[in-house]
Design a protein around this motif. Structure first.
Motif, PDB file in Angstrom:
ATOM      1  N   LEU A  61      -3.986   4.850   5.252  1.00 19.62           N
ATOM      2  CA  LEU A  61      -3.876   3.793   5.578  1.00 19.62           C
ATOM      3  C   LEU A  61      -4.592   3.084   6.821  1.00 19.62           C
ATOM      4  N   PHE A  62      -4.724   4.464   7.799  1.00 25.43           N
ATOM      5  CA  PHE A  62      -5.631   3.933   9.024  1.00 25.43           C
ATOM      6  C   PHE A  62      -6.924   3.446   8.756  1.00 25.43           C
ATOM      7  N   ALA A  63      -7.546   4.458   7.921  1.00 22.60           N
ATOM      8  CA  ALA A  63      -8.833   4.010   7.750  1.00 22.60           C
ATOM      9  C   ALA A  63      -9.109   2.556   7.011  1.00 22.60           C
ATOM     10  N   GLN A  64      -8.187   1.975   6.254  1.00 20.79           N
ATOM     11  CA  GLN A  64      -8.270   0.733   5.633  1.00 20.79           C
ATOM     12  C   GLN A  64      -8.041  -0.231   6.698  1.00 20.79           C
ATOM     13  N   GLN A  69      -9.387  -4.044   6.641  1.00 19.49           N
ATOM     14  CA  GLN A  69      -8.883  -4.287   4.899  1.00 19.49           C
ATOM     15  C   GLN A  69      -7.212  -4.512   5.499  1.00 19.49           C
ATOM     16  N   ASN A  70      -6.669  -5.390   4.680  1.00 21.63           N
ATOM     17  CA  ASN A  70      -5.051  -5.600   4.591  1.00 21.63           C
ATOM     18  C   ASN A  70      -4.617  -4.407   3.981  1.00 21.63           C
ATOM     19  N   ILE A  71      -3.564  -3.847   4.096  1.00 20.13           N
ATOM     20  CA  ILE A  71      -2.721  -2.907   3.464  1.00 20.13           C
ATOM     21  C   ILE A  71      -2.056  -3.449   2.197  1.00 20.13           C
ATOM     22  N   SER A  72      -2.119  -2.994   1.042  1.00 24.79           N
ATOM     23  CA  SER A  72      -1.579  -3.365   0.118  1.00 24.79           C
ATOM     24  C   SER A  72      -0.550  -2.519  -0.345  1.00 24.79           C
ATOM     25  N   PHE A  73       0.794  -3.215  -0.123  1.00 21.83           N
ATOM     26  CA  PHE A  73       1.898  -2.196  -0.606  1.00 21.83           C
ATOM     27  C   PHE A  73       1.985  -1.890  -1.618  1.00 21.83           C
ATOM     28  N   LYS A  74       1.680  -2.859  -2.732  1.00 19.08           N
ATOM     29  CA  LYS A  74       1.769  -2.684  -4.080  1.00 19.08           C
ATOM     30  C   LYS A  74       0.774  -1.455  -4.405  1.00 19.08           C
ATOM     31  N   GLN A  75      -0.521  -1.578  -4.022  1.00 22.71           N
ATOM     32  CA  GLN A  75      -1.514  -0.461  -4.384  1.00 22.71           C
ATOM     33  C   GLN A  75      -1.025   0.974  -3.836  1.00 22.71           C
ATOM     34  N   PHE A  76      -0.451   0.922  -2.641  1.00 24.30           N
ATOM     35  CA  PHE A  76       0.020   2.289  -2.040  1.00 24.30           C
ATOM     36  C   PHE A  76       1.033   2.902  -2.807  1.00 24.30           C
ATOM     37  N   LEU A 144       8.026   4.827   1.639  1.00 25.06           N
ATOM     38  CA  LEU A 144       8.413   3.292   1.748  1.00 25.06           C
ATOM     39  C   LEU A 144       8.335   2.803   3.101  1.00 25.06           C
ATOM     40  N   PHE A 145       8.434   3.388   4.445  1.00 19.72           N
ATOM     41  CA  PHE A 145       8.608   2.809   5.437  1.00 19.72           C
ATOM     42  C   PHE A 145       7.382   2.648   6.117  1.00 19.72           C
ATOM     43  N   LEU A 146       6.621   3.544   6.185  1.00 25.35           N
ATOM     44  CA  LEU A 146       5.218   3.452   6.819  1.00 25.35           C
ATOM     45  C   LEU A 146       4.288   2.326   6.583  1.00 25.35           C
ATOM     46  N   PRO A 147       4.200   2.141   5.274  1.00 21.54           N
ATOM     47  CA  PRO A 147       3.137   0.930   4.941  1.00 21.54           C
ATOM     48  C   PRO A 147       3.984  -0.546   5.454  1.00 21.54           C
ATOM     49  N   ILE A 148       5.085  -0.480   5.213  1.00 25.57           N
ATOM     50  CA  ILE A 148       5.845  -1.791   5.640  1.00 25.57           C
ATOM     51  C   ILE A 148       5.600  -1.955   7.114  1.00 25.57           C
ATOM     52  N   VAL A 149       5.856  -0.974   8.077  1.00 25.58           N
ATOM     53  CA  VAL A 149       5.797  -0.876   9.552  1.00 25.58           C
ATOM     54  C   VAL A 149       4.325  -1.331   9.671  1.00 25.58           C
ATOM     55  N   LEU A 150       3.250  -0.410   9.151  1.00 25.76           N
ATOM     56  CA  LEU A 150       1.852  -1.040   9.383  1.00 25.76           C
ATOM     57  C   LEU A 150       1.410  -2.261   8.940  1.00 25.76           C
ATOM     58  N   ILE A 151       2.074  -2.896   7.993  1.00 31.52           N
ATOM     59  CA  ILE A 151       1.539  -4.308   7.585  1.00 31.52           C
ATOM     60  C   ILE A 151       2.309  -5.061   8.705  1.00 31.52           C
ATOM     61  N   VAL A 152       3.465  -4.863   9.008  1.00 33.32           N
ATOM     62  CA  VAL A 152       4.136  -5.874  10.098  1.00 33.32           C
ATOM     63  C   VAL A 152       3.265  -5.563  11.422  1.00 33.32           C
TER      64      VAL A 152
END
Length: 370
Positions: A61-64, A69-76, A144-152
């Motif tokens: 996720l950090f590489a994206q 790039q925007n993190i896609s929760f769906k893809q992740f 569940l929570f890591l991508p959400i936190v990173l998106i925020v």
């Protein structure tokens, strides 16, 4: 990370070996006699898995983020679902449909497995079958929570300050464990099943076991975002590996009695830091772990998830089938290793690989650039 990091295969293989031997002497009733002393620290294999997961998932996720790039929760989440869920559901099915697969008598309710909440309030004494699923629950909460936190954080453009969140969570971890020990576990200390409450309130809950994941995330942050610092660390990879082993030795002595205050509060972060040093060594080009490409450890690492899910049930079944043959305990251990490996190979090729191929097709259909 485009290049395969073989050093991590060695550590993943080490993690599942530690877990296997620790659980084996529990399921086998302490046999062979030499095993309990050798495997007594094997429970930390789960902590090594946490550090590895924290590093691998967050570095992707950090590489994206670094690439803009925007993190896609769906893809992740699709990636995680196809990797984790099929083999997990098969194992849950085995436990619920075939009672002889259970290493203990009773299971928690099915909904606790399907919602990954089995680790919260787990009564290991009365509902101990498939108890090792607790760590998978922790991982799923992380996914569940890591991508959400990173998106925020990404949307608020606060990524340069995100390290404060890591520090805050580490401090909260200490505070929560202190509270759990003093106010939840200690009042039960005179209970004949006090050990059960230690596992219930301190060992299993996600909020008490974030140290390994946070350590992995921290390593990934340096690896991806601080290349100058990383290159300085990487020059001393083998020394860092030795330091990691030294820290783990101290942790072993500290956690010889897990249920003390010191072990309960400081043991988990110390173990996580020790394994963190090993991970740094494993992904540094100058490390002997990085340079060592072993087909054996790669094979074990590939099967590690399937072994982890099923090993207690397979060990139990193996002992059940062979109990009337008076087999030497050392030979029984070898037979159990073989049956667990065979079972894991079957699951890998019939469940994991087909769903991973399906995952690629689904991801390409949802995002042609993947």
């Amino acid at each position: 990370m485009e290049n395969k990091l073989y050093g991590l295969d060695h550590l993943r293989a080490l993690a599942i070996i530690l877990v296997f031997f620790f659980h084996y002497f529990i399921v086998s009733g302490g046999q062979p006699q030499w095993l309990p002393k050798v495997a007594s620290f094997g429970w930390t294999g789960v902590d090594l898995f946490f550090v590895l997961s924290g590093f691998l998932i967050s570095s992707q996720l950090f590489a994206q983020i670094k690439q803009g790039q925007n993190i896609s929760f769906k893809q992740f989440f699709l990636k995680r679902v196809f990797r984790i869920i099929p083999a997990f559901l098969v194992t849950v099915g085995l436990y619920f449909c075939f009672p002889f697969f259970r290493e203990k008598e009773s299971l928690p309710p099915l909904w606790k497995f399907l919602t990954f909440t089995q680790n919260l309030g787990l009564n290991i004494k009365d509902f101990g079958a498939f108890s090792h699923c607790w760590s998978l629950c922790v991982e799923e909460h992380f996914y569940l929570f890591l991508p959400i936190v990173l998106i925020v954080i990404q949307n608020l453009k606060l990524f340069s300050k995100a390290y404060w969140l890591l520090i805050g969570l580490l401090i909260v971890g200490f505070a929560v464990r202190i509270y759990s020990f003093n106010h939840l576990y200690l009042p039960k200390l005179n209970n004949e099943n006090s050990w059960m409450y230690w596992y219930k309130y301190i060992y299993y809950p996600t909020y008490n076991r974030l140290d390994g994941l946070l350590t992995g995330i921290s390593i990934a942050g340096i690896y991806i975002f601080l290349p100058n610092l990383w290159s300085k660390l990487a020059k001393h990879a083998n020394l860092l590996f030795v330091i990691g082993l030294s820290i783990l030795t101290i942790a072993f002595l500290l956690c010889e009695d897990q249920m003390t205050f010191t072990a309960s509060v400081f043991g988990f972060p110390l173990i996580a830091i020790g394994f963190g040093f090993l991970v740094v060594g494993a992904i540094s080009p100058k490390s002997f772990l990085y340079k060592w490409n072993s087909k054996v450890t790669t094979f074990i690492a590939t099967l590690s998830y399937a072994i982890y899910l099923t090993h207690k049930g397979v060990i139990h079944m193996t002992h059940l089938v062979l109990k009337n043959f008076n087999i030497d305990s050392n030979l029984m251990l070898l037979i159990s290793i073989a049956t667990c490996m065979i079972f894991a190979v079957l699951m890998h090729f019939t469940i994991e690989k087909p769903f991973m191929k399906l995952r690629e097709r689904v991801l390409v259909r949802n995002n042609p650039t993947v």
